[in-house]
Scaffold this motif. Sequence first.
Motif, PDB file in Angstrom:
ATOM      1  N   THR A 100    -121.797 -50.702 -48.058  1.00  0.00           N
ATOM      2  CA  THR A 100    -123.154 -50.426 -48.499  1.00  0.00           C
ATOM      3  C   THR A 100    -124.112 -50.611 -47.338  1.00  0.00           C
ATOM      4  OG1 THR A 100    -123.644 -52.710 -49.137  1.00  0.00           O
ATOM      5  CG2 THR A 100    -122.568 -51.310 -50.786  1.00  0.00           C
ATOM      6  N   TYR A 101    -125.290 -50.015 -47.469  1.00  0.00           N
ATOM      7  CA  TYR A 101    -126.300 -50.134 -46.421  1.00  0.00           C
ATOM      8  C   TYR A 101    -126.744 -51.585 -46.245  1.00  0.00           C
ATOM      9  CZ  TYR A 101    -130.621 -49.263 -43.820  1.00  0.00           C
ATOM     10  OH  TYR A 101    -131.619 -49.264 -42.873  1.00  0.00           O
ATOM     11  N   ALA A 102    -126.917 -52.296 -47.366  1.00  0.00           N
ATOM     12  CA  ALA A 102    -127.340 -53.699 -47.282  1.00  0.00           C
ATOM     13  C   ALA A 102    -126.297 -54.535 -46.555  1.00  0.00           C
ATOM     14  CB  ALA A 102    -127.579 -54.256 -48.691  1.00  0.00           C
ATOM     15  N   ARG A 127    -124.235 -57.223 -41.552  1.00  0.00           N
ATOM     16  CA  ARG A 127    -123.239 -57.206 -40.482  1.00  0.00           C
ATOM     17  C   ARG A 127    -123.923 -57.017 -39.128  1.00  0.00           C
ATOM     18  NH1 ARG A 127    -118.045 -58.997 -39.826  1.00  0.00           N
ATOM     19  NH2 ARG A 127    -116.784 -57.569 -38.605  1.00  0.00           N
ATOM     20  N   ASN A 128    -124.962 -56.175 -39.099  1.00  0.00           N
ATOM     21  CA  ASN A 128    -125.667 -55.921 -37.849  1.00  0.00           C
ATOM     22  C   ASN A 128    -126.329 -57.172 -37.289  1.00  0.00           C
ATOM     23  OD1 ASN A 128    -126.737 -52.728 -36.928  1.00  0.00           O
ATOM     24  ND2 ASN A 128    -125.082 -53.063 -38.354  1.00  0.00           N
ATOM     25  N   PRO A 144    -121.060 -43.315 -43.927  1.00  0.00           N
ATOM     26  CA  PRO A 144    -119.824 -42.885 -44.591  1.00  0.00           C
ATOM     27  C   PRO A 144    -118.706 -42.523 -43.621  1.00  0.00           C
ATOM     28  CG  PRO A 144    -121.723 -41.883 -45.650  1.00  0.00           C
ATOM     29  CD  PRO A 144    -122.231 -42.547 -44.401  1.00  0.00           C
ATOM     30  N   HIS A 145    -119.063 -41.959 -42.449  1.00  0.00           N
ATOM     31  CA  HIS A 145    -118.041 -41.636 -41.454  1.00  0.00           C
ATOM     32  C   HIS A 145    -117.376 -42.907 -40.928  1.00  0.00           C
ATOM     33  CE1 HIS A 145    -118.367 -37.423 -41.344  1.00  0.00           C
ATOM     34  NE2 HIS A 145    -119.437 -37.306 -40.589  1.00  0.00           N
ATOM     35  N   ILE A 146    -118.174 -43.921 -40.679  1.00  0.00           N
ATOM     36  CA  ILE A 146    -117.613 -45.171 -40.160  1.00  0.00           C
ATOM     37  C   ILE A 146    -116.733 -45.825 -41.213  1.00  0.00           C
ATOM     38  CG2 ILE A 146    -118.123 -47.399 -39.098  1.00  0.00           C
ATOM     39  CD1 ILE A 146    -118.938 -44.889 -37.492  1.00  0.00           C
ATOM     40  N   GLU A 147    -117.164 -45.768 -42.455  1.00  0.00           N
ATOM     41  CA  GLU A 147    -116.348 -46.348 -43.527  1.00  0.00           C
ATOM     42  C   GLU A 147    -115.028 -45.605 -43.656  1.00  0.00           C
ATOM     43  OE1 GLU A 147    -115.263 -49.144 -46.132  1.00  0.00           O
ATOM     44  OE2 GLU A 147    -117.071 -49.145 -44.878  1.00  0.00           O
ATOM     45  N   GLN A 148    -115.047 -44.287 -43.503  1.00  0.00           N
ATOM     46  CA  GLN A 148    -113.806 -43.518 -43.547  1.00  0.00           C
ATOM     47  C   GLN A 148    -112.878 -43.908 -42.396  1.00  0.00           C
ATOM     48  OE1 GLN A 148    -112.770 -40.584 -45.952  1.00  0.00           O
ATOM     49  NE2 GLN A 148    -111.173 -41.935 -45.160  1.00  0.00           N
ATOM     50  N   THR A 187    -108.290 -51.550 -34.821  1.00  0.00           N
ATOM     51  CA  THR A 187    -109.357 -52.403 -35.326  1.00  0.00           C
ATOM     52  C   THR A 187    -110.289 -51.579 -36.206  1.00  0.00           C
ATOM     53  OG1 THR A 187    -109.297 -53.751 -33.320  1.00  0.00           O
ATOM     54  CG2 THR A 187    -111.294 -53.885 -34.657  1.00  0.00           C
ATOM     55  N   GLU A 188    -110.721 -52.163 -37.314  1.00  0.00           N
ATOM     56  CA  GLU A 188    -111.695 -51.487 -38.170  1.00  0.00           C
ATOM     57  C   GLU A 188    -113.078 -51.612 -37.516  1.00  0.00           C
ATOM     58  OE1 GLU A 188    -111.481 -52.567 -42.288  1.00  0.00           O
ATOM     59  OE2 GLU A 188    -109.321 -52.985 -42.141  1.00  0.00           O
ATOM     60  N   PRO A 189    -113.658 -50.500 -37.072  1.00  0.00           N
ATOM     61  CA  PRO A 189    -114.898 -50.580 -36.292  1.00  0.00           C
ATOM     62  C   PRO A 189    -116.113 -50.904 -37.147  1.00  0.00           C
ATOM     63  CG  PRO A 189    -114.348 -48.308 -36.736  1.00  0.00           C
ATOM     64  CD  PRO A 189    -113.194 -49.117 -37.256  1.00  0.00           C
ATOM     65  N   ASP A 190    -117.117 -51.445 -36.485  1.00  0.00           N
ATOM     66  CA  ASP A 190    -118.401 -51.729 -37.127  1.00  0.00           C
ATOM     67  C   ASP A 190    -119.425 -50.683 -36.714  1.00  0.00           C
ATOM     68  OD1 ASP A 190    -118.177 -54.158 -38.701  1.00  0.00           O
ATOM     69  OD2 ASP A 190    -117.755 -55.168 -36.805  1.00  0.00           O
ATOM     70  N   ALA A 191    -120.328 -50.384 -37.622  1.00  0.00           N
ATOM     71  CA  ALA A 191    -121.468 -49.529 -37.306  1.00  0.00           C
ATOM     72  C   ALA A 191    -122.601 -50.395 -36.781  1.00  0.00           C
ATOM     73  CB  ALA A 191    -121.934 -48.784 -38.559  1.00  0.00           C
ATOM     74  N   LEU A 192    -123.209 -49.960 -35.703  1.00  0.00           N
ATOM     75  CA  LEU A 192    -124.408 -50.624 -35.198  1.00  0.00           C
ATOM     76  C   LEU A 192    -125.587 -49.721 -35.529  1.00  0.00           C
ATOM     77  CD1 LEU A 192    -125.650 -52.982 -33.631  1.00  0.00           C
ATOM     78  CD2 LEU A 192    -125.374 -51.635 -31.539  1.00  0.00           C
ATOM     79  N   LEU A 193    -126.340 -50.129 -36.535  1.00  0.00           N
ATOM     80  CA  LEU A 193    -127.439 -49.292 -37.007  1.00  0.00           C
ATOM     81  C   LEU A 193    -128.592 -49.293 -36.016  1.00  0.00           C
ATOM     82  CD1 LEU A 193    -127.395 -50.366 -40.741  1.00  0.00           C
ATOM     83  CD2 LEU A 193    -126.829 -48.105 -39.853  1.00  0.00           C
TER      84      LEU A 193
END
Length: 355
Positions: free
Chosen positions: A8-10, A15-16, A180-184, A204-210
């Motif tokens: 989720t965005y929240a 995480r960020n 959604p791309h990062i979650e996929q 490794t499951e990557p993290d999104a840096l918003l």
Amino acid sequence: MADIPTGTYAAALRRNEQIEQQLEKDPSVFRMLTGDRPTGALHIGHYFGTLRNRVRLQNAGVESWILVADLQVITDRDLVGDIRGSVTQLLTDYLAAGIDPEKSTIFAHSAIPELNQLVLPFLALVTQPELERNPTVKSELAAAGKSHMGGLLLTYPVHQAADILFCHGNLVPVGKDQLPHIEQTRVIARRFNERFAGGEKFFTEPDALLSKAPIILGLDGDKMSKSRGNTVMLSMTAKETEKQIKRAKTDSDRTITYDPDARPEVANLLTITSECTGRSPQEIADEIGDKGAGTLKVMCAEALNEHLAPLRARRAELERSPDYLLEVLRAGNEKAREQAVRTLDRVRDFMGMAY
């Protein structure tokens, strides 16, 4: 870092916060993968939205891999144009903005066949419904003005997963719409580890840096787009920039205020000025007061030209050295391909296909 889900965005925002704290402590634990489709020179929306942040992370010590996604140009368009020329323009803007080939690996999608070979086993890890309901793919289809989805666009998230995972990227700067791309990608990494790697965490499951950068609108108040002619290109001269800003849409209220909801066009010019000067949009608006949009446009153009002057000077130097640009790309291609070969060899080992 604690394991916070990113579905989720929240959750991604929480995480960020952890990521930024870790970046301050030890940026070397991250490997960033980011990039662009080469569709020509970049504009200030690209610069303020992504380029400056890439330079920040690179200079902070984050290992940086930057993809020139030339194969993805055909994802949602029938005519690709002069890809080689577009790649050269993209490289010019990258280096002029501060991307350092001594610190970052810049490489072209089409030059790394081993990377693209990862797409097939990754496709085995996703279902058709998962791909069809990806909201980013749907928005790309709508933006392209097409009614039918091609196979390449449908599998776009899987191609992006290969881009990220081939180099074991664990940090991907994105906007909210790319989550959604990062979650996929995280799902593909997890399923590969479970199905083929015997539970070993090979990928490794990557993290999104918003991005924290504000959205820069086009000068007509719409999305900034070269096709609409509403941009300020990084390649423009100071006079061309002044001309573009002068024709920017505002409104009839002479008193300048910062109100993104009610006055988005005025707020956009204030935001651009703020990004260039480090002053808040509210402070700039208060200074202009009832002097009107003309004063705001002059201030915005002056601030933008002053801020971009070093970049444009460097850009002019690079334009005179096309051979150097290709040398940078070839060196990056060599390094990226070495990494891709190592990754693909291990994937074949896991899948029992090493002959």
